[in-house]
Write an enzyme that holds these catalytic residues in place. Structure first.
Site, PDB file in Angstrom:
ATOM      1  N   TRP B 356       0.817  -1.216   0.000  1.00 39.29           N
ATOM      2  CA  TRP B 356       0.000   0.000   0.000  1.00 39.29           C
ATOM      3  C   TRP B 356       0.849   1.263   0.000  1.00 39.29           C
ATOM      4  CZ3 TRP B 356      -1.845   3.041   4.692  1.00 39.29           C
ATOM      5  CH2 TRP B 356      -0.909   2.972   5.729  1.00 39.29           C
ATOM      6  N   ASP B 357       2.111   1.111   0.377  1.00 39.05           N
ATOM      7  CA  ASP B 357       3.026   2.253   0.406  1.00 39.05           C
ATOM      8  C   ASP B 357       2.948   3.036  -0.896  1.00 39.05           C
ATOM      9  OD1 ASP B 357       3.843   0.006   2.041  1.00 39.05           O
ATOM     10  OD2 ASP B 357       5.678   1.099   2.503  1.00 39.05           O
ATOM     11  N   GLU B 483       0.320  -2.520  12.497  1.00 36.70           N
ATOM     12  CA  GLU B 483       0.452  -3.974  12.617  1.00 36.70           C
ATOM     13  C   GLU B 483       0.733  -4.442  14.042  1.00 36.70           C
ATOM     14  OE1 GLU B 483       3.397  -4.916   9.695  1.00 36.70           O
ATOM     15  OE2 GLU B 483       2.085  -4.373   8.025  1.00 36.70           O
ATOM     16  N   LYS B 593       2.693   0.871  16.065  1.00 37.88           N
ATOM     17  CA  LYS B 593       3.922   0.894  15.279  1.00 37.88           C
ATOM     18  C   LYS B 593       3.985   2.181  14.470  1.00 37.88           C
ATOM     19  CE  LYS B 593       5.960  -2.178  11.748  1.00 37.88           C
ATOM     20  NZ  LYS B 593       5.544  -3.119  10.698  1.00 37.88           N
ATOM     21  N   GLN B 594       2.821   2.712  14.112  1.00 35.18           N
ATOM     22  CA  GLN B 594       2.752   3.821  13.154  1.00 35.18           C
ATOM     23  C   GLN B 594       1.361   4.448  13.226  1.00 35.18           C
ATOM     24  OE1 GLN B 594       3.085   0.428  10.388  1.00 35.18           O
ATOM     25  NE2 GLN B 594       1.995   1.750   8.958  1.00 35.18           N
TER      26      GLN B 594
END
Lengths: 771, 771
Positions: B356-357, B483, B593-594
């Site tokens: 998806w980046d 994640e 994580k993000q």
């Protein structure tokens, strides 16, 4: 009333792959230490599949378990129960002809298991292509008296000829484990786990000693052939195989009898397994065969005295129940090095691992019929407590113990953790079973020595796993018993058993606090008074999902949000669903493999009203596929509890015949011991309405209308109670031991000799009141 | 204002493992088709690690991905970007001495990348153990003009001697992929993917052709060495390796120049890759080197014209930004067979897969600077739509398409599906990026031909995934961008992007419904009017988690129930957490994580109030580890949006230097292209306050106080706008194209030539109003 149904037999064997493999399982011999699948002694021709296995309970090697993505803490190695050595091969040569079921003419063929005598049998009448007729009668036994011993008594009768017969009896160390690359429930990789160390002859017996590839275990099997008439004998031996060739004279109408003794000893139990194999073989040979058979029968006589269930009115069902109970004593480990696997010692399904099945499906049976076996099983759990502490650390916990979801020697073997290690309820299950054992036996010593330590350490884990939020205690990201919904929040079963567990941890703390040795334990595990308080607060605040509209307990926080999946619309060939749908598809639907909330309602029934239990039953029954063999029995029990006699009976029958009718189409990989335990519960807990509670034992017997009566027995503390249920009345008789308070249909009675309660009136009252 | 910072260089190279590997990445050459890591031509001695890779974008083989438990539908095979053939080896023999940085004396040593010229360089001055001094100047280029071409210009000057020099130039087909058994983010198994088909010499060039083991692809690499002075030449050749030995006379002070041409052709693009390699080599040789260099510079000149960002006041930062943008054009695929991997073509991290980046971190940059590249990337997604439909079926869906979480050629490569295939948001991400491309370009043709089909098919999947319950639409059992919490219910990001996606599917349906070809599409995918209505109802009823007490959007249904984990207490060495904690431990804690909810707030800002966004920002920032390289940039953008200038600037700087400072300690496995795209967004979307909306483009520029000014450009429809942000004012200049309506600080302006807006007053007003 005496149970006459003790022989299960199959006539006119069908020689296709399916039936051969099925019968290998159904007629296997085991004694809790060794298990031998019943392949034909002479083998099958090429192209026929066979799982020609012989196993030792708890004897394992490690094998790699590659993770597609190597995340931290995932198990990368598993234990596998090994196929040790083939000791069952016997091949008959009649000149240039070899006996085989697959050529010549099979005139008659039969197999059976005799559950009173503890032997399996095989009868064959066969005509060779050249016309020689032979009658074979073969009896196999794995001795309960001497656990290392397996015997085959092989009788041959030449019917229409005389002449030389050569008997070739093999002892082959080259056994491999079974492989199926397409089924996640058995191993996918063939591997030579055992490396031969030695293969020797000594005093006419062969000894094969092998070591495992990684677990640093060794095992020795020994074979001695005793042919009871004059013969020539020679051995062909290599480094991992010994063939004993015996040539003798067959006389028409006479019987040639070979007794093949095999013993198995492993280094987990015995310091020097080679030496021990010699001792064990000598011991067996020093006893007459008749005496060995007699001891076997005595053992089983005692077993049946404790646990037999007798149904008057359905012989076939009676036989099925007996078959199931027989398999339980065949399968269960008799020492602390082993336990009872879902397939017992009858096959390699689930690779011989031990699961929660032990505690929740099998121990209930032993606890009230043979509590010393439950004690062994608790000893086993205690023996791996230190590894459970290690496991908790791997899973990120700062305290407590987390039992592995599946294991042999204590390390986690789950390949797919969402349906494995995430099943934290196993901690509660183990605690629950220890509490049940305590309630049944009042064996406080076991609590003091081992049970309390397990219960405290596993209770701690709940505190470390859950979280207080807005005054409630939540347990997130665990998997309940139903593996069709993994990694959920506030699974009702998990939270309820955690609550029960924490409450009992407090009770046991108080119960033992006056014991002088208790301080030692407290000190050893550094258990603080504040922790006990936290146990109390968490138990009190435990969040238990409830839907006020449906008046049911949702399986977890989000269960009711999900799509319902009408299982009626799923093609028959797509069951079990796990083999035909991606896990996420299963997780996203309201579909259950087995009872989850219903299981919780069964085991901790006082936590919920009958109304909610009934609503929940109706709700979940519609969406449960019973893909698991753990399902029918519990649905049967709860149907009985909730007054649905027809349903209870149907589930019970399905459960009773699961293996004999191969209802799950995988009995070839082994019997389903957990269902067998569950099937017993379906009688005692289901029809009998038996419950073990803090204030005593309870009964609420119902009688399936197809039966005239049934009876079972329950050990309770120092007593044994016989329960006889008839149409009009039910009888409670104190077989031995001191008087006991019992509850029948919620009313207390003092059982001194016999209590008689009118069943019919009470049942009617019970359900007219409740419905 | 002109950007002067176009050379990034490192002097006095450190020759340890860490720096060697890091520099291999940082100075790699790529052009979107081929990528060559910058190992030293002469190699390293034994014991030094090297990832001596040369890759083709989208060229792959399959490799087994064994699942520890083989559940239905799990990917059991993955694609791997291959290391093709080593064409970078050049070894210098001076009599019995061989040039190496690891013996003799390195007097000077330097490496650089020139981002205007599109070349990397290496300069060495070296004294041999016997005292011979040599100066080397080496220039490498992967040509943007001819994508198959890689050149090394190798200049040697003997400084204090004359005499024979033997140059050995290798072409080696035995390249292997890199392996690290301990890191789940790179491959764990060495494997010979490529089998040599032929290794030939033709017209002084070597050709190595190989085929993959499973994917049925072939690849040919060809090398020609052109030494520009008299020499003897011989070849040593075997079936997979060609060594060209050239012996010549070195003259003190004179320069010996070798041009090594290498071309790579693969069977995915070319019918006959061996033939094509010949054509490509001829083509390169027919062009002068100067001309090749010139075309390279021209290409980049055009590139920078479109996208350059210029900061006045921080040259170092300027250089870092340029470095990042340079890597994006090096990395992005230039055809529909490829895409852009998180490591571009600079290393083997994530095995060259596309995620998806692309859509959420990289396309935003290309969409407003080089929309034709975004068009390519959309073509790529369209090319794998059929496989996405297949994937949906595997995952149990009855309709629609589900894009694989990671892939090269279209099949899912996730080993661990909870953090892979379960990230259904990728469907929304792809739709979102197509919509953004449409908003920026109004390229309705792409929608008609490909975009709409993707959007409809992926929209259908939401309907099949989610469920209406009590009037709301719920999406259960998916994983959001974060994640550290997998398989959750109603992930805010997922539900929000699904809502946006569904709403846009309806808009596009209406937009295209008058087009005459639209019926064809409707017919092709059997899209029904009722489905469009369902899209609308589901979007309207979409459940979006909100906590009224904290006034934030919880990441998912149960997020707030979980324990908070004070990340300040975690030892530095335990980051990234995924390498040090069991997934369940991460899932059970409030730790990210993000950005997940924060990402949702960024991309669909109109769905939520600034107050809730600010509360959420503060909430999540405390529990986010930024273990992902996708994190800093988004936190920077949202800090800018919410008026936290200091924070915005710090995140921006961290993001800008991620690779140059190796902040994640894994740049050796490749650059972080997604962060690079995100870093660009942090300027344009962050500081510039740029947004693409339905009613036009919006700006709300802020100026980090360390900068005097900055400028960037935006392509919008047929126009290009230059934005210059200064302390007092900001300027919007129409570089070319028609007049456009733009919004600055929410006020509309018609941009015909230049619009000037007072920045200072507006910014003050904006945040005094909001805070």
């Amino acid at each position: 009333m005496q149970n006459k149904e003790s022989i299960y037999s199959v006539n006119d064997l069908q020689l296709d792959n399916y039936n051969l493999l099925l019968n290998e399982t159904l007629f296997h011999n085991a004694n809790g230490y060794i298990g031998i699948r019943s392949a034909f002694e002479e083998g099958y021709p090429d192209g026929y599949e066979s799982i020609r296995g012989q196993y030792i309970n708890g004897f394992y090697d490690y094998s790699n378990m590659q993770q597609a993505e190597k995340l931290y803490g995932l198990a990368q190695e598993k234990q596998t129960m090994l196929n040790i050595a083939d000791t069952q091969s016997i091949i008959i040569h009649l000149d240039d002809e070899i006996f085989s079921m697959f050529h010549g003419t099979v005139i008659a063929s039969k197999r059976w298991v005799n559950m009173d005598k503890g032997v399996t049998g095989r009868y064959v009448r066969w005509r060779s292509p050249k016309g020689k007729e032979l009658e074979l009668t073969i009896t196999r036994m794995t001795s309960f008296h001497q656990l290392t011993l397996f015997t085959i008594t092989y009788e041959m009768k030449p019917l229409n000829f005389s002449g030389e017969i050569m008997i070739e009896s093999n002892h082959d160390g080259n056994a491999l484990n079974y492989v199926d690359v397409n089924d996640p429930r058995v191993a996918a990789e063939a591997f030579h786990y055992l490396t031969p160390i030695s293969c020797e002859l000594k005093k006419g017996a062969s000894y094969i000693t092998s070591s495992t590839s990684k677990s640093q275990c060794t095992v020795c099997s020994s074979v001695k052939n005793v042919l009871l008439q004059e013969h020539d004998r020679q051995f062909i031996i290599d480094n991992n195989n010994a063939i004993c060739q015996m040539t003798t004279e067959g006389n028409q109408g006479g019987t040639i009898k070979l007794i093949k003794y095999a013993v198995f000893c492993d280094s987990i139990r015995y310091e020097d397994c080679r030496l021990q194999a010699g001792i064990e073989l000598e011991k067996a040979l020093a006893t007459s065969l008749e005496s060995l058979y007699k001891k076997q029968e005595d053992y089983l006589n005692e077993y049946w005295k404790n646990c037999d269930v007798i149904i008057d009115g359905d012989d076939e069902l009676n036989l099925a129940i007996r078959y199931n109970l027989y398999q339980l004593i065949q399968s269960v480990g008799k020492d602390e090095y082993s336990n009872i696997a879902p397939k017992g010692l009858s096959g390699e399904g689930y690779e011989g691992h031990f699961f929660w099945d032990t505690e929740m499906y099998i121990e209930p049976f032993f606890t009230i019929t043979n509590p010393s076996i439950t004690r062994n099983l608790i000893h086993y759990r205690y023996s791996i407590l230190e590894m459970a502490r290690e496991n908790a650390k791997i899973m990120g916990h700062s305290q407590g113990a987390l039992y592995p979801w599946r294991t042999i020697m204590g390390k986690e073997c789950s390949g797919y953790f969402p349906a494995g290690s995430a099943q934290y309820h196993i901690n509660g299950d183990i605690a629950y079973s220890i509490i049940a054992y305590y309630l049944a036996t009042k064996d406080i010593a076991l609590l003091q020595e081992k049970g309390a330590e397990i219960i405290f350490e596993t209770a701690r884990l709940w505190i470390d796993t859950g979280n207080f939020y807005h005054g409630c205690f939540y347990i997130n990201d665990v998997t309940g018993p139903d593996e069709y919904t993994c990694i959920v929040n506030n699974n009702y079963y998990t939270n309820l058993i955690a609550q029960y567990h924490l409450n009992w941890a407090v009770k046991i703390y108080n119960l033992l606090s006056n014991d002088e040795n208790f301080n030692e334990l407290i000190h050893k595990i550094d258990l603080k008074e504040e922790e006990i308080q936290t146990f109390q607060v968490a138990a009190k605040g435990m969040y238990l999902p409830y839907d006020p509209e449906l008046k049911i307990n949702p399986q977890d926080d989000s269960f009711l949000q999900k799509s319902k999946w009408d299982i009626e619309t799923i093609p028959e060939s797509n069951f079990p669903l796990l083999l035909h749908y991606h896990p996420l598809h299963l997780y996203r639907h309201q579909v259950c493999k087995q009872p989850d909330t219903i299981m919780a309602h069964f085991i901790i029934e006082d936590a919920q009203s009958n109304e909610v239990m009934r609503n929940s039953y109706e709700y979940y029954e519609k969406i449960t596929t019973h893909d698991s063999s753990l399902s029918d029995c519990i649905f049967g029990i709860m149907a009985a509890k909730l007054g649905m006699e027809e349903k209870a009976f149907q589930y019970f029958c399905d459960s009773a015949h699961l293996d004999l009718l191969d209802r799950h189409k995988n009995t070839k990989h082994g019997i389903h011991t957990s269902n067998m335990g569950g099937n017993y519960m379906a009688i005692v807990y289901g029809f009998g309405g038996f419950r073990l509670k803090e204030n005593g034992v309870c009964f609420a017997p119902m009688l399936p209308h197809k039966w005239r009566s049934y009876q079972f027995k329950v050990c309770y503390e120092d007593s044994r109670i016989i329960i006889i249920v008839e149409e009009e009345n039910c009888y409670f008789k104190l077989e031995h031991g001191s008087a006991k308070k019992i509850y029948v249909y919620d009313k207390p009675f003092l059982l001194e000799d016999t209590v008689v309660v009118n069943r019919k009136i009470n049942m009617k009252r019970k359900f007219s009141r409740e419905i």
